[in-house]
Design an enzyme around this catalytic site. Structure first.
Site, PDB file in Angstrom:
ATOM      1  N   ASP A 188       0.839  -1.078  -0.127  1.00  0.00           N
ATOM      2  CA  ASP A 188       0.004   0.014  -0.016  1.00  0.00           C
ATOM      3  C   ASP A 188       0.926   1.210   0.120  1.00  0.00           C
ATOM      4  OD1 ASP A 188      -2.509   1.181  -0.158  1.00  0.00           O
ATOM      5  OD2 ASP A 188      -2.686   1.561   1.949  1.00  0.00           O
TER       6      ASP A 188
ATOM      7  N   TYR B 160       0.915   5.828  -0.616  1.00  0.00           N
ATOM      8  CA  TYR B 160       0.484   6.962   0.110  1.00  0.00           C
ATOM      9  C   TYR B 160       0.625   8.027  -0.827  1.00  0.00           C
ATOM     10  CZ  TYR B 160       0.180   9.497   4.703  1.00  0.00           C
ATOM     11  OH  TYR B 160      -0.077  10.110   5.865  1.00  0.00           O
TER      12      TYR B 160
ATOM     13  N   HIS C  80      -3.889  14.044   0.875  1.00  0.00           N
ATOM     14  CA  HIS C  80      -4.195  13.171   2.101  1.00  0.00           C
ATOM     15  C   HIS C  80      -2.977  13.080   3.223  1.00  0.00           C
ATOM     16  CE1 HIS C  80      -5.612   9.618   4.442  1.00  0.00           C
ATOM     17  NE2 HIS C  80      -4.481   8.961   4.178  1.00  0.00           N
TER      18      HIS C  80
ATOM     19  N   ARG D  36       0.887  16.962  13.451  1.00  0.00           N
ATOM     20  CA  ARG D  36       1.846  17.953  13.292  1.00  0.00           C
ATOM     21  C   ARG D  36       1.558  19.166  12.625  1.00  0.00           C
ATOM     22  NH1 ARG D  36       3.884  13.239  11.161  1.00  0.00           N
ATOM     23  NH2 ARG D  36       3.469  14.189   9.220  1.00  0.00           N
TER      24      ARG D  36
ATOM     25  N   GLU E  89     -10.744   3.949   3.746  1.00  0.00           N
ATOM     26  CA  GLU E  89      -9.740   4.612   2.798  1.00  0.00           C
ATOM     27  C   GLU E  89     -10.052   4.602   1.374  1.00  0.00           C
ATOM     28  OE1 GLU E  89      -5.584   3.783   3.939  1.00  0.00           O
ATOM     29  OE2 GLU E  89      -5.882   5.611   5.621  1.00  0.00           O
TER      30      GLU E  89
ATOM     31  N   GLU F 294      -9.413   4.019  -2.225  1.00  0.00           N
ATOM     32  CA  GLU F 294      -8.070   3.844  -3.045  1.00  0.00           C
ATOM     33  C   GLU F 294      -8.417   3.055  -4.330  1.00  0.00           C
ATOM     34  OE1 GLU F 294      -4.608   2.150  -1.016  1.00  0.00           O
ATOM     35  OE2 GLU F 294      -5.189   3.003   1.217  1.00  0.00           O
TER      36      GLU F 294
ATOM     37  N   ASP G 235      -9.177   0.393   1.751  1.00  0.00           N
ATOM     38  CA  ASP G 235      -8.373  -0.123   2.902  1.00  0.00           C
ATOM     39  C   ASP G 235      -8.712   0.379   4.244  1.00  0.00           C
ATOM     40  OD1 ASP G 235      -5.827  -0.884   4.125  1.00  0.00           O
ATOM     41  OD2 ASP G 235      -4.788   1.250   3.822  1.00  0.00           O
TER      42      ASP G 235
ATOM     43  N   ARG H 184      -8.489   3.540  13.361  1.00  0.00           N
ATOM     44  CA  ARG H 184      -7.642   4.918  13.746  1.00  0.00           C
ATOM     45  C   ARG H 184      -7.136   4.998  15.098  1.00  0.00           C
ATOM     46  NH1 ARG H 184      -6.214   5.785   8.565  1.00  0.00           N
ATOM     47  NH2 ARG H 184      -7.974   6.437   7.155  1.00  0.00           N
TER      48      ARG H 184
ATOM     49  N   GLN I  25      -3.631   2.058  15.118  1.00  0.00           N
ATOM     50  CA  GLN I  25      -2.781   2.912  14.513  1.00  0.00           C
ATOM     51  C   GLN I  25      -1.938   3.790  15.129  1.00  0.00           C
ATOM     52  OE1 GLN I  25      -4.233   4.274  10.648  1.00  0.00           O
ATOM     53  NE2 GLN I  25      -2.268   4.888  10.010  1.00  0.00           N
TER      54      GLN I  25
ATOM     55  N   TYR J 279       2.162   2.091  15.466  1.00  0.00           N
ATOM     56  CA  TYR J 279       2.655   2.136  14.266  1.00  0.00           C
ATOM     57  C   TYR J 279       4.117   2.511  14.252  1.00  0.00           C
ATOM     58  CZ  TYR J 279       2.898   7.173  13.237  1.00  0.00           C
ATOM     59  OH  TYR J 279       3.024   8.550  13.324  1.00  0.00           O
TER      60      TYR J 279
ATOM     61  N   LYS K 247      -4.469  -2.352   9.986  1.00  0.00           N
ATOM     62  CA  LYS K 247      -4.618  -2.264   8.732  1.00  0.00           C
ATOM     63  C   LYS K 247      -4.929  -3.556   7.758  1.00  0.00           C
ATOM     64  CE  LYS K 247      -3.549   2.016   7.580  1.00  0.00           C
ATOM     65  NZ  LYS K 247      -4.173   2.955   6.581  1.00  0.00           N
TER      66      LYS K 247
ATOM     67  N   THR L  16      -9.328  -5.733   3.667  1.00  0.00           N
ATOM     68  CA  THR L  16      -9.275  -4.873   2.584  1.00  0.00           C
ATOM     69  C   THR L  16     -10.027  -5.233   1.470  1.00  0.00           C
ATOM     70  OG1 THR L  16      -6.654  -4.465   3.062  1.00  0.00           O
ATOM     71  CG2 THR L  16      -7.353  -3.872   0.758  1.00  0.00           C
TER      72      THR L  16
ATOM     73  N   THR M 194      -4.825   6.543   0.057  1.00  0.00           N
ATOM     74  CA  THR M 194      -6.131   7.154   0.005  1.00  0.00           C
ATOM     75  C   THR M 194      -5.995   8.405  -0.935  1.00  0.00           C
ATOM     76  OG1 THR M 194      -6.264   6.770   2.389  1.00  0.00           O
ATOM     77  CG2 THR M 194      -7.815   8.573   1.487  1.00  0.00           C
TER      78      THR M 194
ATOM     79  N   GLU N  63      -9.806  12.578   7.769  1.00  0.00           N
ATOM     80  CA  GLU N  63      -9.667  13.751   7.260  1.00  0.00           C
ATOM     81  C   GLU N  63     -11.052  14.780   7.282  1.00  0.00           C
ATOM     82  OE1 GLU N  63      -7.828  11.862   3.836  1.00  0.00           O
ATOM     83  OE2 GLU N  63      -7.474  14.082   3.433  1.00  0.00           O
TER      84      GLU N  63
HETATM   85 CA    CA Z   1      -4.073   2.913   2.780  1.00  0.00          CA
END
Ligand code: CA
Length: 438
Positions: A138, A140, A145, A154, A210, A212, A244, A248, A251, A255, A264, A268, A370, A384
């Site tokens: 997968d 990104y 996203h 951040r 997600e 995708e 996907d 949350r 994760q 991670y 994850k 899927t 995503t 999001e």
């Molecule tokens: Ca993904």
């Protein structure tokens, strides 16, 4: 990059009437491939091609002698319970089969009498996974996203410094890739509640989707060999829709430092139909980098990248709660965007994945990541859309969602349209969330 030819001709119509209504996802210009059988029949799974509301059974068509030469070889390779053998044949064979199918299914084709009883209504079919998926990776590839999600964690520095230089990805789990329509249970896992001093284990409370696309690898590469940008797309069989599913709350706790794991790999979902790159040729579009962004390193660049590196696939996500289904309310659209906004193209993903000599194999699946677009209504995940669960979305019956509730059905759809060409689509990629197992 596949060239335009007679199979893309917008004036071509089919003797299967439902392919000609201008609204179907499956006009004769599409011809996507899936693995299917009659629902509940216990028949062998085999390859089929969508045409209007029907499926042309490739095993039956081949057995009737509908094809010759390379097209017959390709149809024979699609007669088994996965499409890996067809994928391994490469673009010349895929293209020969597409041309033969287009000829045989067009209005007035002499093959109509031969093929009419090789059709199965899609409404009567069930689908298998289109391939034995050896590996699933997968990526990104949406900078929107990555920026939206990064901003939640951040605010002052949302995008990490590697993003504009290297396609970010991780190796996922192939065994839990499931086909559209198959429900799954809310996952259980470990998370660290805000302000707590020890983690808890229990059903995920922040389950997300997600939006995708999935990329199926056609011909692979030998271990140690690289795939250059110039022929990267010849290694891609086609695209499907991919959800996907992501927990949350599991994760962020798990991670670091090795990346996504149990948040994850519980499910899927992919759509059953694979749309070939040749079918998508009319919808190619320019690819560019925003002013001031670095140009890709030479191994990720190609002469055709800027002119036609992107594909304009219109995508959407809908949600229908159990209560909405009971009261007959239609699914509610949460997002609409396009694949053309991707920061990294599918050729760049294939090339980067093999730059170190990693061997891709026929039937391997790459997720794009995503596919959020630049505006607020183009966000491809609830994380999001709800600003990390802080701004709920309201459904038509007044229900609110920050994340997915038990009984919710999430569906992805995709289609392409361009002046002078026929609209085509990807079918549905949907699944309903069941409660966690006790
Ligand atoms: Ca993904």
């Amino acid at each position: 990059m596949a060239a335009l030819n007679a199979t893309h001709d917008a004036t071509r119509r089919s003797w299967v009437a439902s392919a000609n209504d201008g609204q179907t996802d499956f006009p004769i210009q599409n011809l996507p491939v899936a693995v299917f059988r009659r629902r509940g029949s216990g028949e062998a799974l085999r390859g089929g091609v969508a045409i209007g509301e029907q499926i042309l059974d490739l095993a039956a068509a081949h057995a009737r002698g509908a094809f010759s030469g390379l097209a017959a070889r390709a149809a024979s390779a699609a007669a088994g319970d996965t499409l890996n053998a067809l994928m391994a044949l490469g673009p010349e064979a895929w293209s020969a089969l597409r041309a033969a199918l287009s000829d045989a299914l067009q209005s007035g084709a002499p093959q109509e009498a031969l093929l009419r009883d090789a059709l199965v209504a899609q409404a009567d079919a069930e689908f298998g996974l289109p391939a034995h998926i050896g590996d699933y990776t997968d990526f990104y590839t949406s900078v929107h996203h990555a920026t939206n999600v990064g901003r939640l964690f951040r605010p002052d520095n949302p995008l990490l410094p590697n993003y504009k230089w290297v396609p970010i990805g991780y190796h996922g789990r192939a065994s839990s890739v499931i086909v559209s329509g198959q429900p799954f249970h809310r996952p259980i896992g470990q998370s660290m509640p805000a302000g707590a001093t020890a983690p808890v284990v229990g059903p995920s409370r922040r389950l997300d989707y997600e939006l995708e696309l999935g990329i199926f690898i056609g011909r692979g590469n030998a271990l140690g060999e690289r795939i250059a940008m110039a022929n990267a797309e010849s290694h891609v069989f086609g695209l499907c829709l991919l959800n996907d599913w992501s927990a949350r709350d599991i994760q962020p706790w798990e991670y670091q430092p090795l990346g996504p794991f149990l948040a994850k790999n519980f499910a899927t979902t992919i759509s059953p139909w694979i749309v070939t790159l040749e079918a998508l040729a009319p919808y190619r579009t320019a690819w560019s980098r925003p002013a001031g962004d670095p140009e890709p390193l030479p191994y990720l660049d190609a002469p055709t990248l800027r002119s036609e590196g992107a594909i304009d696939i219109q995508l959407e996500v809908t949600l229908q709660s159990a209560r909405m289904r009971e009261s007959g309310l239609a699914p509610h659209r949460l997002c609409r965007t396009s694949y053309r906004h991707a920061y990294w193209t599918l050729a760049q993903l294939v090339t980067h994945h093999t730059v170190n000599g990693c061997n891709l194999q026929s039937g391997d699946l790459l997720g794009t990541g995503t596919l959020s677009g630049p505006t607020a209504d183009e966000m491809g995940a609830l994380l999001e859309l709800t600003a990390g669960g802080k701004q709920p979305v309201t459904l038509p019956d007044g229900e609110q969602r920050t994340f997915i509730e038990d009984g919710d059905r999430v569906a992805l759809h995709g289609h392409c349209a361009a002046p002078g060409f026929v609209r085509l689509g990807f079918g549905a990629c949907e699944a309903t969330l069941l409660p966690a197992r006790t």
